[in-house]
Design a protein around this motif. Structure first.
Motif, PDB file in Angstrom:
ATOM      1  N   PRO A 157     -68.593  -6.853  -0.008  1.00  0.00           N
ATOM      2  CA  PRO A 157     -69.497  -5.710  -0.218  1.00  0.00           C
ATOM      3  C   PRO A 157     -68.820  -4.345  -0.131  1.00  0.00           C
ATOM      4  CG  PRO A 157     -69.841  -6.712   1.953  1.00  0.00           C
ATOM      5  CD  PRO A 157     -68.943  -7.630   1.191  1.00  0.00           C
ATOM      6  N   GLU A 158     -67.563  -4.301   0.301  1.00  0.00           N
ATOM      7  CA  GLU A 158     -66.855  -3.020   0.405  1.00  0.00           C
ATOM      8  C   GLU A 158     -66.195  -2.604  -0.915  1.00  0.00           C
ATOM      9  OE1 GLU A 158     -67.167  -1.216   3.167  1.00  0.00           O
ATOM     10  OE2 GLU A 158     -68.451  -2.878   3.824  1.00  0.00           O
ATOM     11  N   ILE A 159     -66.202  -3.488  -1.905  1.00  0.00           N
ATOM     12  CA  ILE A 159     -65.596  -3.166  -3.204  1.00  0.00           C
ATOM     13  C   ILE A 159     -66.333  -1.993  -3.843  1.00  0.00           C
ATOM     14  CG2 ILE A 159     -65.334  -4.001  -5.578  1.00  0.00           C
ATOM     15  CD1 ILE A 159     -64.619  -6.742  -4.387  1.00  0.00           C
ATOM     16  N   GLN A 160     -65.549  -1.038  -4.370  1.00  0.00           N
ATOM     17  CA  GLN A 160     -66.141   0.194  -4.892  1.00  0.00           C
ATOM     18  C   GLN A 160     -65.991   0.367  -6.403  1.00  0.00           C
ATOM     19  OE1 GLN A 160     -63.796   1.717  -1.650  1.00  0.00           O
ATOM     20  NE2 GLN A 160     -65.333   3.304  -1.303  1.00  0.00           N
ATOM     21  N   ALA A 161     -65.274  -0.553  -7.049  1.00  0.00           N
ATOM     22  CA  ALA A 161     -65.154  -0.526  -8.510  1.00  0.00           C
ATOM     23  C   ALA A 161     -64.592  -1.863  -8.973  1.00  0.00           C
ATOM     24  CB  ALA A 161     -64.257   0.611  -8.975  1.00  0.00           C
ATOM     25  N   VAL A 162     -64.853  -2.172 -10.246  1.00  0.00           N
ATOM     26  CA  VAL A 162     -64.322  -3.386 -10.884  1.00  0.00           C
ATOM     27  C   VAL A 162     -63.479  -2.944 -12.068  1.00  0.00           C
ATOM     28  CG1 VAL A 162     -64.892  -5.531 -12.089  1.00  0.00           C
ATOM     29  CG2 VAL A 162     -66.338  -4.734 -10.199  1.00  0.00           C
ATOM     30  N   LEU A 163     -62.330  -3.578 -12.242  1.00  0.00           N
ATOM     31  CA  LEU A 163     -61.477  -3.268 -13.394  1.00  0.00           C
ATOM     32  C   LEU A 163     -61.027  -4.557 -14.060  1.00  0.00           C
ATOM     33  CD1 LEU A 163     -58.715  -0.612 -13.723  1.00  0.00           C
ATOM     34  CD2 LEU A 163     -58.257  -2.946 -14.478  1.00  0.00           C
ATOM     35  N   ILE A 164     -61.236  -4.622 -15.376  1.00  0.00           N
ATOM     36  CA  ILE A 164     -60.749  -5.762 -16.161  1.00  0.00           C
ATOM     37  C   ILE A 164     -59.989  -5.251 -17.378  1.00  0.00           C
ATOM     38  CG2 ILE A 164     -62.671  -7.242 -15.443  1.00  0.00           C
ATOM     39  CD1 ILE A 164     -63.848  -6.855 -18.291  1.00  0.00           C
ATOM     40  N   ARG A 218     -59.358   7.144  -1.617  1.00  0.00           N
ATOM     41  CA  ARG A 218     -58.157   6.674  -0.931  1.00  0.00           C
ATOM     42  C   ARG A 218     -58.543   5.687   0.174  1.00  0.00           C
ATOM     43  NH1 ARG A 218     -53.035   8.272  -0.711  1.00  0.00           N
ATOM     44  NH2 ARG A 218     -53.460  10.140  -1.977  1.00  0.00           N
ATOM     45  N   ASN A 219     -57.754   4.626   0.271  1.00  0.00           N
ATOM     46  CA  ASN A 219     -57.958   3.549   1.246  1.00  0.00           C
ATOM     47  C   ASN A 219     -59.174   2.675   0.929  1.00  0.00           C
ATOM     48  OD1 ASN A 219     -55.743   4.517   2.850  1.00  0.00           O
ATOM     49  ND2 ASN A 219     -57.118   6.052   3.719  1.00  0.00           N
ATOM     50  N   GLY A 220     -59.745   2.850  -0.267  1.00  0.00           N
ATOM     51  CA  GLY A 220     -60.907   2.063  -0.634  1.00  0.00           C
ATOM     52  C   GLY A 220     -60.530   0.695  -1.169  1.00  0.00           C
ATOM     53  N   GLN A 221     -61.536  -0.018  -1.681  1.00  0.00           N
ATOM     54  CA  GLN A 221     -61.326  -1.373  -2.182  1.00  0.00           C
ATOM     55  C   GLN A 221     -61.725  -1.454  -3.653  1.00  0.00           C
ATOM     56  OE1 GLN A 221     -62.744  -4.621   0.206  1.00  0.00           O
ATOM     57  NE2 GLN A 221     -62.454  -3.508   2.135  1.00  0.00           N
ATOM     58  N   ILE A 222     -60.991  -2.265  -4.401  1.00  0.00           N
ATOM     59  CA  ILE A 222     -61.248  -2.436  -5.828  1.00  0.00           C
ATOM     60  C   ILE A 222     -61.043  -3.892  -6.214  1.00  0.00           C
ATOM     61  CG2 ILE A 222     -58.859  -1.828  -6.435  1.00  0.00           C
ATOM     62  CD1 ILE A 222     -59.990  -0.539  -9.018  1.00  0.00           C
ATOM     63  N   LEU A 223     -61.883  -4.377  -7.114  1.00  0.00           N
ATOM     64  CA  LEU A 223     -61.740  -5.718  -7.670  1.00  0.00           C
ATOM     65  C   LEU A 223     -61.045  -5.604  -9.011  1.00  0.00           C
ATOM     66  CD1 LEU A 223     -62.349  -8.783  -7.694  1.00  0.00           C
ATOM     67  CD2 LEU A 223     -64.562  -8.229  -8.751  1.00  0.00           C
ATOM     68  N   VAL A 224     -59.889  -6.233  -9.161  1.00  0.00           N
ATOM     69  CA  VAL A 224     -59.131  -6.120 -10.404  1.00  0.00           C
ATOM     70  C   VAL A 224     -58.777  -7.498 -10.955  1.00  0.00           C
ATOM     71  CG1 VAL A 224     -58.147  -3.881  -9.764  1.00  0.00           C
ATOM     72  CG2 VAL A 224     -56.884  -5.970  -9.242  1.00  0.00           C
ATOM     73  N   ALA A 225     -58.750  -7.587 -12.274  1.00  0.00           N
ATOM     74  CA  ALA A 225     -58.271  -8.800 -12.921  1.00  0.00           C
ATOM     75  C   ALA A 225     -56.772  -8.923 -12.676  1.00  0.00           C
ATOM     76  CB  ALA A 225     -58.562  -8.751 -14.413  1.00  0.00           C
ATOM     77  N   ARG A 226     -56.326 -10.120 -12.368  1.00  0.00           N
ATOM     78  CA  ARG A 226     -54.922 -10.321 -11.980  1.00  0.00           C
ATOM     79  C   ARG A 226     -53.962 -10.102 -13.143  1.00  0.00           C
ATOM     80  NH1 ARG A 226     -51.110  -9.702  -9.261  1.00  0.00           N
ATOM     81  NH2 ARG A 226     -50.367 -10.965  -7.526  1.00  0.00           N
ATOM     82  N   ASN A 227     -54.472 -10.109 -14.366  1.00  0.00           N
ATOM     83  CA  ASN A 227     -53.612  -9.887 -15.535  1.00  0.00           C
ATOM     84  C   ASN A 227     -53.668  -8.434 -16.002  1.00  0.00           C
ATOM     85  OD1 ASN A 227     -56.312 -10.230 -16.351  1.00  0.00           O
ATOM     86  ND2 ASN A 227     -55.734 -10.875 -18.402  1.00  0.00           N
ATOM     87  N   CYS A 228     -53.906  -7.516 -15.090  1.00  0.00           N
ATOM     88  CA  CYS A 228     -54.002  -6.112 -15.467  1.00  0.00           C
ATOM     89  C   CYS A 228     -52.616  -5.496 -15.658  1.00  0.00           C
ATOM     90  CB  CYS A 228     -54.784  -5.321 -14.417  1.00  0.00           C
ATOM     91  SG  CYS A 228     -54.049  -5.345 -12.783  1.00  0.00           S
ATOM     92  N   HIS A 229     -52.599  -4.310 -16.254  1.00  0.00           N
ATOM     93  CA  HIS A 229     -51.365  -3.586 -16.532  1.00  0.00           C
ATOM     94  C   HIS A 229     -50.730  -3.085 -15.240  1.00  0.00           C
ATOM     95  CE1 HIS A 229     -48.896  -0.172 -18.057  1.00  0.00           C
ATOM     96  NE2 HIS A 229     -48.757  -0.956 -19.119  1.00  0.00           N
ATOM     97  N   LYS A 230     -49.423  -2.886 -15.258  1.00  0.00           N
ATOM     98  CA  LYS A 230     -48.725  -2.441 -14.051  1.00  0.00           C
ATOM     99  C   LYS A 230     -49.222  -1.093 -13.559  1.00  0.00           C
ATOM    100  CE  LYS A 230     -44.707  -0.530 -16.539  1.00  0.00           C
ATOM    101  NZ  LYS A 230     -43.225  -0.625 -16.698  1.00  0.00           N
ATOM    102  N   ALA A 231     -49.786  -0.272 -14.440  1.00  0.00           N
ATOM    103  CA  ALA A 231     -50.326   1.021 -14.017  1.00  0.00           C
ATOM    104  C   ALA A 231     -51.441   0.846 -12.999  1.00  0.00           C
ATOM    105  CB  ALA A 231     -50.829   1.809 -15.221  1.00  0.00           C
ATOM    106  N   VAL A 232     -52.189  -0.253 -13.114  1.00  0.00           N
ATOM    107  CA  VAL A 232     -53.254  -0.534 -12.152  1.00  0.00           C
ATOM    108  C   VAL A 232     -52.651  -0.766 -10.768  1.00  0.00           C
ATOM    109  CG1 VAL A 232     -55.121  -2.120 -11.539  1.00  0.00           C
ATOM    110  CG2 VAL A 232     -54.769  -1.452 -13.939  1.00  0.00           C
ATOM    111  N   TYR A 233     -51.565  -1.536 -10.725  1.00  0.00           N
ATOM    112  CA  TYR A 233     -50.896  -1.782  -9.450  1.00  0.00           C
ATOM    113  C   TYR A 233     -50.292  -0.491  -8.897  1.00  0.00           C
ATOM    114  CZ  TYR A 233     -51.542  -6.657 -10.592  1.00  0.00           C
ATOM    115  OH  TYR A 233     -52.110  -7.870 -10.907  1.00  0.00           O
ATOM    116  N   HIS A 234     -49.817   0.372  -9.785  1.00  0.00           N
ATOM    117  CA  HIS A 234     -49.287   1.656  -9.349  1.00  0.00           C
ATOM    118  C   HIS A 234     -50.395   2.508  -8.726  1.00  0.00           C
ATOM    119  CE1 HIS A 234     -45.837   1.268 -12.508  1.00  0.00           C
ATOM    120  NE2 HIS A 234     -45.677   0.485 -11.466  1.00  0.00           N
TER     121      HIS A 234
END
Length: 368
Positions: free
Chosen positions: A129-136, A74-90
């Motif tokens: 450097p604070e990013i804790q996961a990548v999602l594509i 919680r309150n962490g940081q994540i790198l996500v592809a901008r074309n991800c599914h709405k569930a990612v934004y949720h």
């Protein structure tokens, strides 16, 4: 429970009530599996060659929510592809995460999203450097596959897991005709919707845990949080039946399917105005392409994507998966029949000839 007591006379309509049970004696519990459901999920992992696999009867949506929640505090940081599914934004909203976005390259010929460039992922991780996961997302809705192997290696170099939304790629594992699955290329968590491209019921999905970079205990906890406490045994039985079918007959089913699919693509590739999209590998971040996605561009015609969608539905009684401004999408799978491919080919060929005649006659788009 359930209140219908498996009595067909208690409800109107035809429903498989005899299979609609709950956690009664001898049928295990998805949230604390020890018997049937533990073995069923282990069978999925064995078939796909993953460390663990978890059923999701709330589709890939619940699996994405759980994967992100388990991978990023919680309150962490994540790198996500901008074309991800709405569930990612949720998930970002629910966990109060701070997102950094990476954009896919646009394919200007077809007006679809291309892939994610690995060097952009590295740049983002180096700058944040604070990013804790990548999602594509790979493949995309339109079938574009990114270089998952290289992106995974980059993520791991920076000490973070890679989550791949492979909802539209559950079929990859079963034929070399398709791209390799992210589960085989170094991704840590891979989400697949069985119902999208395999013979399984709507709302069935799995979450594959492919490494030890994300705590399995957290995955289980969040799968329990984001799924109903009364998971449908009909849906779970559908996943199990799908895996049994793939294990016993999958190779032959996919041989037959890919043969017909490739014949269809070759036949439709000659159409000049209703054009079958075939992204060029190596351009616009397109590392590979899922050829079961039949995307028809209308940019060379007098039609919009919406026009084509409704003509196919109203005149030819062919239901497409999705319409966009400049294209329509059809998703082919092992559940399709050869007759269906033939009907689609005839419809597209007729419409392509109609467009050729109109354009030759000089009919402007507004008068079509």
């Amino acid at each position: 429970m359930p209140g219908h007591k498996r009595n067909p006379a208690s409800v109107r309509g035809e429903f498989p009530l005899e299979r609609d049970i709950t956690e009664i004696e001898g049928f295990d519990n998805l949230h604390h599996p020890e018997d049937l459901l533990l073995e069923a999920q282990q069978n999925v992992a064995k078939l796909y060659g993953t460390r663990e696999s978890f059923y999701s009867v709330n589709g890939s949506t619940a699996a994405l929510l759980a994967a992100i929640s388990a991978a990023v505090p919680r309150n962490g940081q994540i790198l996500v592809a901008r074309n991800c599914h709405k569930a990612v934004y949720h998930a970002i909203y629910l966990r109060n995460l701070k997102p950094a976005y990476i954009y896919p390259q646009m394919d200007s010929e077809w007006w679809i999203n291309g892939g994610i460039f690995p060097d952009k992922v590295e740049r983002c991780l180096a700058e944040n450097p604070e990013i804790q996961a990548v999602l594509i997302t790979s493949p995309t809705y339109d079938g574009v596959v990114s270089d998952v192997k290289e992106i995974a290696e980059i993520a791991h170099k920076y000490g973070v897991p890679l989550i791949v939304d492979e909802a539209h790629g559950a079929h990859f594992h079963f034929s070399n005709y398709f791209p390799a699955s992210a589960a085989e290329l170094g991704a840590d968590l891979v989400i697949q919707s069985f119902h999208k491209t395999l013979p399984a019921m709507t709302q069935t999905a799995v979450l594959h845990n492919c490494s030890d970079r994300v705590d399995s205990r957290l995955i289980r906890r969040f799968m329990g949080i984001y799924q109903t406490s009364s998971p449908s045994y009909i849906l779970m039985a559908s996943i199990d039946a799908c895996m049994d079918t793939m294990a016993a007959e999958g190779k032959q089913m996919f041989r037959d399917f890919t043969r017909i699919l490739e014949q269809t693509r070759k036949r439709l590739s000659v159409c000049k105005y209703i054009r079958l999209v075939d992204p060029v590998k190596g351009k616009n971040g397109v590392f590979d392409y899922d050829r079961s996605k039949l995307v028809f561009s209308t940019r060379a015609s007098l039609l919009s994507g919406s026009d084509l969608y409704h003509i196919l539905l109203d005149r030819y009684h062919i239901q497409m998966e999705m319409e966009s401004e400049n294209y329509v999408l059809a998703i082919a799978s092992v559940g399709d029949r050869e007759e269906g491919f033939e009907r689609l080919c005839q419809a597209i060929e007729e419409l392509d000839q109609e467009q050729a005649d109109l354009i030759k006659a000089g009919i402007p788009a507004e008068e079509k």
